[in-house]
Scaffold this motif. Structure first.
Motif, PDB file in Angstrom:
ATOM      1  N   LEU A   1     -38.773  72.415  83.218  1.00  0.00           N
ATOM      2  CA  LEU A   1     -37.341  72.582  82.949  1.00  0.00           C
ATOM      3  C   LEU A   1     -36.471  71.694  83.835  1.00  0.00           C
ATOM      4  O   LEU A   1     -35.496  71.105  83.356  1.00  0.00           O
ATOM      5  CB  LEU A   1     -36.938  74.050  83.118  1.00  0.00           C
ATOM      6  N   ARG A   2     -36.781  71.592  85.109  1.00  0.00           N
ATOM      7  CA  ARG A   2     -35.960  70.762  85.994  1.00  0.00           C
ATOM      8  C   ARG A   2     -35.941  69.314  85.504  1.00  0.00           C
ATOM      9  O   ARG A   2     -34.871  68.695  85.379  1.00  0.00           O
ATOM     10  CB  ARG A   2     -36.486  70.823  87.434  1.00  0.00           C
ATOM     11  N   GLU A   3     -37.108  68.775  85.229  1.00  0.00           N
ATOM     12  CA  GLU A   3     -37.209  67.391  84.743  1.00  0.00           C
ATOM     13  C   GLU A   3     -36.458  67.225  83.425  1.00  0.00           C
ATOM     14  O   GLU A   3     -35.741  66.223  83.223  1.00  0.00           O
ATOM     15  CB  GLU A   3     -38.687  67.034  84.558  1.00  0.00           C
ATOM     16  N   GLN A   4     -36.607  68.176  82.530  1.00  0.00           N
ATOM     17  CA  GLN A   4     -35.953  68.092  81.229  1.00  0.00           C
ATOM     18  C   GLN A   4     -34.432  68.138  81.362  1.00  0.00           C
ATOM     19  O   GLN A   4     -33.720  67.355  80.717  1.00  0.00           O
ATOM     20  CB  GLN A   4     -36.439  69.243  80.344  1.00  0.00           C
ATOM     21  N   ALA A   5     -33.936  69.039  82.217  1.00  0.00           N
ATOM     22  CA  ALA A   5     -32.489  69.173  82.399  1.00  0.00           C
ATOM     23  C   ALA A   5     -31.883  67.913  83.004  1.00  0.00           C
ATOM     24  O   ALA A   5     -30.804  67.466  82.601  1.00  0.00           O
ATOM     25  CB  ALA A   5     -32.189  70.387  83.274  1.00  0.00           C
ATOM     26  N   LEU A   6     -32.570  67.319  83.977  1.00  0.00           N
ATOM     27  CA  LEU A   6     -32.082  66.086  84.582  1.00  0.00           C
ATOM     28  C   LEU A   6     -32.092  64.939  83.573  1.00  0.00           C
ATOM     29  O   LEU A   6     -31.148  64.148  83.502  1.00  0.00           O
ATOM     30  CB  LEU A   6     -32.932  65.730  85.803  1.00  0.00           C
ATOM     31  N   ARG A   7     -33.152  64.855  82.795  1.00  0.00           N
ATOM     32  CA  ARG A   7     -33.268  63.775  81.809  1.00  0.00           C
ATOM     33  C   ARG A   7     -32.173  63.854  80.763  1.00  0.00           C
ATOM     34  O   ARG A   7     -31.622  62.832  80.334  1.00  0.00           O
ATOM     35  CB  ARG A   7     -34.646  63.868  81.136  1.00  0.00           C
ATOM     36  N   GLU A   8     -31.815  65.074  80.339  1.00  0.00           N
ATOM     37  CA  GLU A   8     -30.843  65.254  79.262  1.00  0.00           C
ATOM     38  C   GLU A   8     -29.446  65.593  79.771  1.00  0.00           C
ATOM     39  O   GLU A   8     -28.567  65.933  78.970  1.00  0.00           O
ATOM     40  CB  GLU A   8     -31.324  66.358  78.318  1.00  0.00           C
ATOM     41  N   SER A   9     -29.228  65.518  81.093  1.00  0.00           N
ATOM     42  CA  SER A   9     -27.917  65.832  81.693  1.00  0.00           C
ATOM     43  C   SER A   9     -27.442  67.217  81.290  1.00  0.00           C
ATOM     44  O   SER A   9     -26.259  67.428  80.980  1.00  0.00           O
ATOM     45  CB  SER A   9     -26.881  64.762  81.307  1.00  0.00           C
ATOM     46  N   LEU A  10     -28.366  68.170  81.303  1.00  0.00           N
ATOM     47  CA  LEU A  10     -28.047  69.549  80.952  1.00  0.00           C
ATOM     48  C   LEU A  10     -27.502  70.258  82.184  1.00  0.00           C
ATOM     49  O   LEU A  10     -28.200  70.399  83.186  1.00  0.00           O
ATOM     50  CB  LEU A  10     -29.308  70.253  80.440  1.00  0.00           C
ATOM     51  N   THR A  11     -26.255  70.683  82.136  1.00  0.00           N
ATOM     52  CA  THR A  11     -25.609  71.276  83.312  1.00  0.00           C
ATOM     53  C   THR A  11     -25.135  72.707  83.081  1.00  0.00           C
ATOM     54  O   THR A  11     -24.687  73.358  84.024  1.00  0.00           O
ATOM     55  CB  THR A  11     -24.390  70.429  83.736  1.00  0.00           C
ATOM     56  N   ARG A  12     -25.243  73.194  81.855  1.00  0.00           N
ATOM     57  CA  ARG A  12     -24.733  74.534  81.552  1.00  0.00           C
ATOM     58  C   ARG A  12     -25.689  75.237  80.591  1.00  0.00           C
ATOM     59  O   ARG A  12     -26.146  74.644  79.612  1.00  0.00           O
ATOM     60  CB  ARG A  12     -23.347  74.430  80.923  1.00  0.00           C
TER      61      ARG A  12
END
Length: 283
Positions: A68-79
């Motif tokens: 999840l951390r890698e995925q969120a950083l890759r997709e600029s997921l902040t919320r």
């Protein structure tokens, strides 16, 4: 790269992102030197299966795998406003602690949706988050909500779809939003029971488990997934939860015109202006 599929008149503000599209091992697999695991094709590098759904009102995460951390950083997921869980296998829940990053700036608890068995297992594994002593600001404050039928996330109707996946209680999800075609996400499934079949018949967009070519005890293989999608009358089909055994570049020729292999970072944009859904990789 863009693929356009006509689905119907669509809302331009709905985006479905494939955060991860692999089976439980990830791709490349540790220690494997097969052609897929050693490929330099970025679409063959896969993290554990998960999707994110963005509506005008909600940011919705389906499963919290170990990447999840890698995925969120890759997709600029902040919320993240809500989390939906399909089942309690480790490749779908062990990124739970990464939810802290989405709770630092919120005071209210984070809704977690899933079956009772799934939510009970998450509470057992991450007991600290559910304890009354968890009062530190910014920590995950889970609000477990057992799914027993369709529920609303603002304008989005979410319907759990119980499926067979080994011995663990598992469900996919159907999504219905005004002005958009219905979509369903079934990342881990071997069989769709008769009681769930009506929830998926003629679904405009079906995302389904298509592990690899050979038979597997708890997952649909490539052929089973396509045959099931055809029986359902699915409009567009995306195969996910893919293993390194599936040589995508050799197998694409065997896909029907309405079927595609999903890959990490693939986004499906629903656009009412040209009455099509545009799928594109945005890096």
């Amino acid at each position: 790269m863009e693929l356009c599929q006509s689905l119907s008149t669509l809302n331009p503000d709905i985006i479905l992102t494939f955060l991860g599209t692999s089976t439980s091992t990830g791709v490349p697999v540790i220690g494997c030197r097969c052609p897929v695991c050693t490929s330099d094709d970025p679409k063959l590098t896969r993290t554990r299966s998960s999707i994110h759904l963005q509506t005008p009102e909600q940011s919705i995460l389906v499963d919290t795998g170990p990447d999840l951390r890698e995925q969120a950083l890759r997709e600029s997921l902040t919320r993240v406003d809500s989390v939906l869980y399909t089942h309690a296998h480790l490749d779908h829940i062990t990124g739970f602690d990464e939810l802290r990053a989405f709770c630092w700036h919120r005071d209210e608890p984070l809704p977690l949706y899933g079956s009772k068995a799934c939510l009970d297992e998450i509470q057992r594994m991450f007991q600290w988050a559910f304890l009354p002593s968890n009062t530190y600001k910014g920590y995950v404050k889970p609000d477990p909500r057992i799914t027993s039928g369709p529920f609303q996330l603002n304008k989005l109707t979410v319907t759990p779809v119980p499926v067979v996946h080994g011995s663990v209680e598992t469900q996919g999800y159907r999504f219905d939003y005004p002005g958009c075609p219905s979509a369903a996400y079934l990342p881990d499934v071997k069989h769709i029971p008769d009681s769930s079949w009506h929830l998926l018949e003629n679904i405009p967009l079906l995302i389904v488990d298509g592990l690899h070519h050979r038979e597997h005890a708890t997952h649909m293989n490539f052929t089973e997934a396509l045959d099931t999608a055809e029986e359902l009358g699915a409009g567009q089909i995306y195969l996910t939860h893919l293993s390194h055994e599936l040589k995508i570049n050799q197998t694409e020729k065997d896909l029907p015109a309405n079927a595609h292999f999903a890959y990490d970072g693939l986004r499906i944009h629903f656009n009412s202006q040209d009455t099509s859904a545009t799928a594109q990789h945005l890096s």
